[in-house]
Scaffold this motif. Structure first.
Motif, mmCIF file in Angstrom:
data_model
loop_
_atom_site.group_PDB
_atom_site.id
_atom_site.type_symbol
_atom_site.label_atom_id
_atom_site.label_comp_id
_atom_site.label_asym_id
_atom_site.label_seq_id
_atom_site.Cartn_x
_atom_site.Cartn_y
_atom_site.Cartn_z
ATOM 1 N N SER A 82 -59.761 11.787 2.832
ATOM 2 C CA SER A 82 -61.042 11.438 2.204
ATOM 3 C C SER A 82 -60.778 11.149 0.734
ATOM 4 N N GLY A 83 -61.792 10.585 0.073
ATOM 5 C CA GLY A 83 -61.654 10.341 -1.362
ATOM 6 C C GLY A 83 -61.510 11.646 -2.112
ATOM 7 N N ILE A 84 -62.274 12.655 -1.678
ATOM 8 C CA ILE A 84 -62.220 13.927 -2.406
ATOM 9 C C ILE A 84 -60.886 14.642 -2.122
ATOM 10 N N ALA A 85 -60.289 14.372 -0.970
ATOM 11 C CA ALA A 85 -58.942 14.910 -0.701
ATOM 12 C C ALA A 85 -57.935 14.253 -1.646
ATOM 13 N N LEU A 149 -61.159 9.893 -15.718
ATOM 14 C CA LEU A 149 -62.255 8.964 -16.023
ATOM 15 C C LEU A 149 -62.758 8.249 -14.776
ATOM 16 N N GLU A 150 -63.963 7.732 -14.905
ATOM 17 C CA GLU A 150 -64.539 6.909 -13.837
ATOM 18 C C GLU A 150 -65.432 5.885 -14.525
ATOM 19 N N THR A 151 -65.152 4.598 -14.358
ATOM 20 C CA THR A 151 -65.976 3.584 -15.008
ATOM 21 C C THR A 151 -66.119 2.356 -14.133
ATOM 22 N N ASN A 180 -61.229 4.643 -9.388
ATOM 23 C CA ASN A 180 -61.540 3.207 -9.434
ATOM 24 C C ASN A 180 -62.371 2.761 -8.221
ATOM 25 N N THR A 181 -63.047 3.730 -7.599
ATOM 26 C CA THR A 181 -63.777 3.471 -6.359
ATOM 27 C C THR A 181 -64.809 2.358 -6.504
ATOM 28 N N PHE A 182 -65.613 2.393 -7.583
ATOM 29 C CA PHE A 182 -66.721 1.436 -7.716
ATOM 30 C C PHE A 182 -66.221 0.002 -7.895
ATOM 31 N N VAL A 212 -65.579 4.826 8.164
ATOM 32 C CA VAL A 212 -64.379 5.641 8.015
ATOM 33 C C VAL A 212 -64.461 6.452 6.712
ATOM 34 N N ILE A 213 -63.926 7.671 6.761
ATOM 35 C CA ILE A 213 -63.781 8.491 5.548
ATOM 36 C C ILE A 213 -62.300 8.477 5.202
ATOM 37 N N SER A 214 -61.994 8.055 3.979
ATOM 38 C CA SER A 214 -60.578 7.928 3.630
ATOM 39 C C SER A 214 -60.394 7.916 2.105
HETATM 40 N N1 PLP Z 1 -65.142 9.077 -5.935
HETATM 41 C C1 PLP Z 1 -66.294 8.397 -5.971
HETATM 42 C C2 PLP Z 1 -66.576 7.516 -7.142
HETATM 43 C C3 PLP Z 1 -67.227 8.510 -4.932
HETATM 44 O O1 PLP Z 1 -68.383 7.814 -4.995
HETATM 45 C C4 PLP Z 1 -66.927 9.373 -3.844
HETATM 46 C C5 PLP Z 1 -67.880 9.542 -2.736
HETATM 47 O O2 PLP Z 1 -69.029 9.167 -2.813
HETATM 48 C C6 PLP Z 1 -65.723 10.068 -3.848
HETATM 49 C C7 PLP Z 1 -64.845 9.895 -4.891
HETATM 50 C C8 PLP Z 1 -65.368 10.979 -2.722
HETATM 51 O O3 PLP Z 1 -64.977 10.232 -1.608
HETATM 52 P P1 PLP Z 1 -65.139 10.694 -0.095
HETATM 53 O O4 PLP Z 1 -66.597 10.801 0.187
HETATM 54 O O5 PLP Z 1 -64.428 9.624 0.659
HETATM 55 O O6 PLP Z 1 -64.473 12.018 0.033
#
Ligand code: PLP
Length: 386
Positions: A82-85, A149-151, A180-182, A212-214
């Motif tokens: 997952s992203g949080i992993a 950071l997150e931008t 860099n998700t966004f 999918v969660i990744s």
């Molecule tokens: N980072 C950002 C910017 C997110 O928006 C999210 C989830 O919404 C995450 C990380 C966590 O990702 P995940 O939900 O895949 O664990």
């Protein structure tokens, strides 16, 4: 090579043994090492083979890891469950007594893991408004090891000047980490600007289909890659090959999806800006956004996510309860439009007084624009806001 071409041709366009155009799905937990032992009979020692156990490595996962490393221009890529992993595993390279300066409006789950789990284990964190890089500098202490950071930020789409923050981090010998998700590497490539580690929730635009969660991480150097690999293998928050395969497939269409979604976001955000029941619209693609200039300098687009505030709580509730073409849901980045309510969803884990200080009010709605015709979305939003 154009980035759109690189999404398709990045070393994994055909299976080397069969020529198949889809990456092979290795649904296995372990690998036969008999040949290594046969060799040992002649040579006297067992030479390690590339794959032994699928937590440590899997060829399908490797294809995704190499793909994201090349897209983000890093040395090593890593896939997680997952992203949080991915966030937690990257933070796992630090130790008790280390300190991190983090943007105060990072994803709520990242905030929570830093403020609960990692706090208990002695990793200290100072949240700052990173949209002014002076705040990052001021928060650095002798034991600071990294900035996180997150931008654009989440959910208010504030812009952080990445280069200014990376310069500060370099001067202090810190590791720069960017979620860099966004933006995805299509619109923003932090390593090219000076970051050391990039993180993604691949659940979002990279996967792109809400199925999918990744998570992913990319390190600029082999040295940092070794540290992240030790956590990936040791902590074990790895994805299964099916999920990896879905992300690989999603990445191939990232450019066409995100460009169309961004076009829709621009149109809808501009329309909402003059709606009588809308208090404010937060989108770095709008001329009046305070971070537009910085964003334009460091990214090639504004993305497909924006937020807006209605004038009253009733209007926000009515919008979420009656909007038809947007799912009232958590998440973003899928082909379907999603309307999220940060106070009750992504940012519910942040204490109320802290949320209010950050401007995350109960009239704030976050929109991730999908691939529907933006005119249909505008007509639907208009009714829901009436
Ligand atoms: N980072 C950002 C910017 C997110 O928006 C999210 C989830 O919404 C995450 C990380 C966590 O990702 P995940 O939900 O895949 O664990």
């Amino acid at each position: 090579m154009d980035f759109g071409t690189l999404l398709i041709h990045n070393g994994h366009e055909a299976d080397p043994t069969t020529g198949a155009l889809g990456v092979t799905l290795y649904q296995t937990s372990t690998f036969d090492q008999g040949n290594a032992y046969k060799d040992a009979i002649d040579s006297g020692s067992v030479s390690p083979q590339e794959y032994d156990y699928a937590r440590s490595g899997n060829p399908t996962r490797k294809a995704l890891e190499e793909t994201i490393a090349s897209l983000e221009r890093g040395a090593r890529g890593f896939a997680f469950g997952s992203g949080i992993a991915a966030v937690s595993s990257v933070l796992g390279i630090f130790k008790a007594g280390d300190h991190i300066v983090a943007a105060e409006d990072i994803y709520g789950g990242s905030w929570r893991i830093l403020n609960t789990f990692y706090k208990r284990w002695g990793l200290e964190m100072t949240p700052v408004d990173a949209s002014d890089s002076k705040n990052v500098k001021k928060a650095i202490r002798p034991n600071t090891k990294a900035i996180f950071l997150e931008t654009p930020s989440n959910p208010l789409l504030k812009i952080t000047d990445l280069k200014a923050c990376f310069t500060i981090a370099k001067e202090a010998g810190l590791i720069s980490i960017v979620d860099n998700t966004f933006m995805t590497p299509l619109l923003q490539r932090p390593i090219e600007l000076g970051a050391d580690i990039v993180i993604h929730s691949a659940t979002k635009f990279l996967g792109g289909h809400s199925d999918v969660i990744s998570g992913l991480a990319v390190t600029k150097t082999e040295e940092l890659g070794k540290q992240v690999y030790a956590v990936q293998n040791g902590f074990g928050a790895v994805p299964g090959p099916w999920d990896v395969w879905l992300v690989i497939r999603g990445i191939k269409t990232l450019k066409v999806r995100l460009e169309a979604q961004e076009k829709g976001a621009k149109k809808i955000a501009a329309w909402l800006s003059s709606h009588k029941n809308v208090e404010a619209v937060y989108y770095p693609g709008l001329e009046n956004h305070p971070g537009k200039q910085v964003n334009d300098a460091q990214a090639s687009g504004a993305g497909a996510v924006f937020s807006f505030k209605t004038k009253t709580l009733e209007q926000a509730r009515k919008f979420l309860g009656t909007v038809k073409l947007a799912a009232a849901a958590v998440s973003l980045g899928g082909v379907e439009t999603i309307a999220s309510y940060p106070v009750a969803m992504s940012h519910a884990s942040i204490p109320q007084n802290e949320r209010e200080r950050l401007g995350i009010t109960d009239t704030l709605i976050r929109i991730s624009v999908g691939l529907e015709n933006p005119d249909d979305l505008i007509a639907d939003f208009d009714e829901a806001l009436a």
